[in-house]
Scaffold this motif. Sequence first.
Motif, mmCIF file in Angstrom:
data_model
loop_
_atom_site.group_PDB
_atom_site.id
_atom_site.type_symbol
_atom_site.label_atom_id
_atom_site.label_comp_id
_atom_site.label_asym_id
_atom_site.label_seq_id
_atom_site.Cartn_x
_atom_site.Cartn_y
_atom_site.Cartn_z
ATOM 1 N N GLU A 1 0.830 -1.211 0.000
ATOM 2 C CA GLU A 1 0.000 0.000 0.000
ATOM 3 C C GLU A 1 0.860 1.255 0.000
ATOM 4 N N TRP A 2 1.950 1.165 0.758
ATOM 5 C CA TRP A 2 2.833 2.337 0.878
ATOM 6 C C TRP A 2 3.478 2.691 -0.459
ATOM 7 N N ALA A 3 3.654 1.702 -1.294
ATOM 8 C CA ALA A 3 4.264 1.958 -2.601
ATOM 9 C C ALA A 3 3.460 2.996 -3.394
ATOM 10 N N TYR A 4 2.137 3.061 -3.138
ATOM 11 C CA TYR A 4 1.303 4.053 -3.814
ATOM 12 C C TYR A 4 1.351 5.419 -3.133
ATOM 13 N N LEU A 5 1.740 5.417 -1.854
ATOM 14 C CA LEU A 5 1.650 6.641 -1.049
ATOM 15 C C LEU A 5 2.986 7.341 -0.853
ATOM 16 N N LYS A 6 4.050 6.568 -0.866
ATOM 17 C CA LYS A 6 5.368 7.148 -0.591
ATOM 18 C C LYS A 6 5.668 8.277 -1.584
ATOM 19 N N ASP A 7 6.222 9.360 -1.053
ATOM 20 C CA ASP A 7 6.596 10.536 -1.854
ATOM 21 C C ASP A 7 5.382 11.302 -2.392
ATOM 22 N N SER A 8 4.187 10.967 -1.885
ATOM 23 C CA SER A 8 2.987 11.728 -2.255
ATOM 24 C C SER A 8 3.006 13.071 -1.508
ATOM 25 N N PRO A 9 2.014 13.935 -1.732
ATOM 26 C CA PRO A 9 2.019 15.259 -1.064
ATOM 27 C C PRO A 9 2.041 15.196 0.462
ATOM 28 N N ASN A 10 1.703 14.062 1.055
ATOM 29 C CA ASN A 10 1.766 13.961 2.517
ATOM 30 C C ASN A 10 3.181 13.684 3.039
#
Length: 556
Positions: free
Chosen positions: A270-279
């Motif tokens: 799941e983190w692979a989609y979120l890492k380095d996102s605006p958060n």
Amino acid sequence: MYKYDEIDQAIVDERVAQYRDQTRRYLAGELTDEEFRPLRLQNGLYIQRHAPMLRIAVPYGMLSSRQLHKLADIAARYDRGYGHFSTRQNLQLNWPKLEDVPDILAELATVQMHAIQTSGNCIRNITTDQFAGIAPDEIIDPRAVAEIMRQWSTFHPEFALLPRKFKIAVSGTKQDRAIVQAHDIGLEFYRDSENKMAIKVWVGGGLGRTPILGSVIREHLEWQHVLTYCEAIIRVYNLHGRRDNAYKARIKILVKALGIDEFRKQVEAEWAYLKDSPNTITEAELQRVAQYFTKMPYDTLPAHDASFDSAIASNPAFAAWVKRSVHGHQQAGYRAVTLSLKPHGRAPGDATSEQMHVVADLAEKYSFGELRVSHEQNLILADVKLSDLFSIWEQARAAGLATPNIGLLTDIICCPGGDFCSLANAKSIPIAEAIQQQFDNLDYLHDIGDIELNISGCMNACGHHHIGHIGILGVDKDGSEWYQVTIGGKQGNDASIGTVIGPSFAAEEMPGVVQRLIDVYLQERIEEERFIDTVRRIGVAPFKAHVYAKKEAAHV
């Protein structure tokens, strides 16, 4: 401490207006109980045995003098002149009127406080070490990241209706005082081999009906990714956590069912989609928030103070208080002070309006206008000069806030229990008071030494009984109140869940049961050995044998 900007203030003011209209419509019969229930829970309001209970948020346990004065005024005007500091570092009012709550929230908003997300199945108040920022063993001050996480989690739309409540604790010290292993997510800050701030992430801890200590899901997390990684954890939980059974809905059950390796695999995916996102947190954002948690404008002082040393030497009562209530500090010439909310004959964690005003005044005069709430349910002045300690002791003693029992047997962690809580199976406050009366000799208490006694009135474990050296749990048996005893629990780096010693006891037996446990300890301890270390060395059996010997003899 963090100061609201105009956006923060607007959000809180708008929430007050929304809730005022929701309450009006409920009282007018325009909303049913079922419709109103999620609305009041989102604003910290429970329906208890006698009246609503309002839980007010104290983010990571930090308060200003102005805020505590306001809480004191609210307790006097809208409640019965006292408040209860909880193990979540929040303040609970037990007797507000439903129709007064919008006015209470409006008053709280004037001092940048609220009750948002103090209940319901959402991310609750984030807790940390009460000595954050001043502890001598601190590696990293975690408060700025805790504040960023508070802003991220408040009103997070995806996590407003989780399977169950969700608790996060952060710690940045060598000795964990935030119980990170007993939380849904525990964040342990440290410096890595490159001297960069990093985080060890624990997941799946929790007390309650199925007590489990957390597992390490990631040994090294770069701090910039703390929001996205937590988001991945909670997203997996939100997708797969059980909603068919409230008793099996916490993330600890999911982690246990999947196993930490499989749970980690899903989180990383799941983190692979979120890492380095605006958060992803930027250095600029961290610095923006960290500016509110910089060091106080300390005076340059010597490490010792002659007046303090003289008072210690000449006044045994003051010396006894200093030994238990005064703690080390990063700044020379300064100390932290714990004000005890555990005098004999008073519900642990309760403070009257008058006492709150006294503490607020002390913080204003001696501690830069700030104070802390500990999960042990005491109040802390974090930045006190050595030369001011005697004066603080005199004023605190006059207000009933200087019982020298911090870390001793009568410094009991205790939930409100059956006296107030509709979930409780048994009363806990009378048990705490009876034990306090049994052990009212301070010399004896000091001889027993460091020990933690925690009491919960039900399996929800708000009194953290599982991790008390001695834990007491109220249980219901055929409509009567009984008490189950565990020993060997512990918070901290070497945390453990206590072991049940045997059948439960009647309420009137409890002071004697605790006394017999102490008797075994005093007989078996080696030199300066603590109670918990004796239990771990000799096991539960000798304690069990002595506690139940009298009962077994009666049946012969």
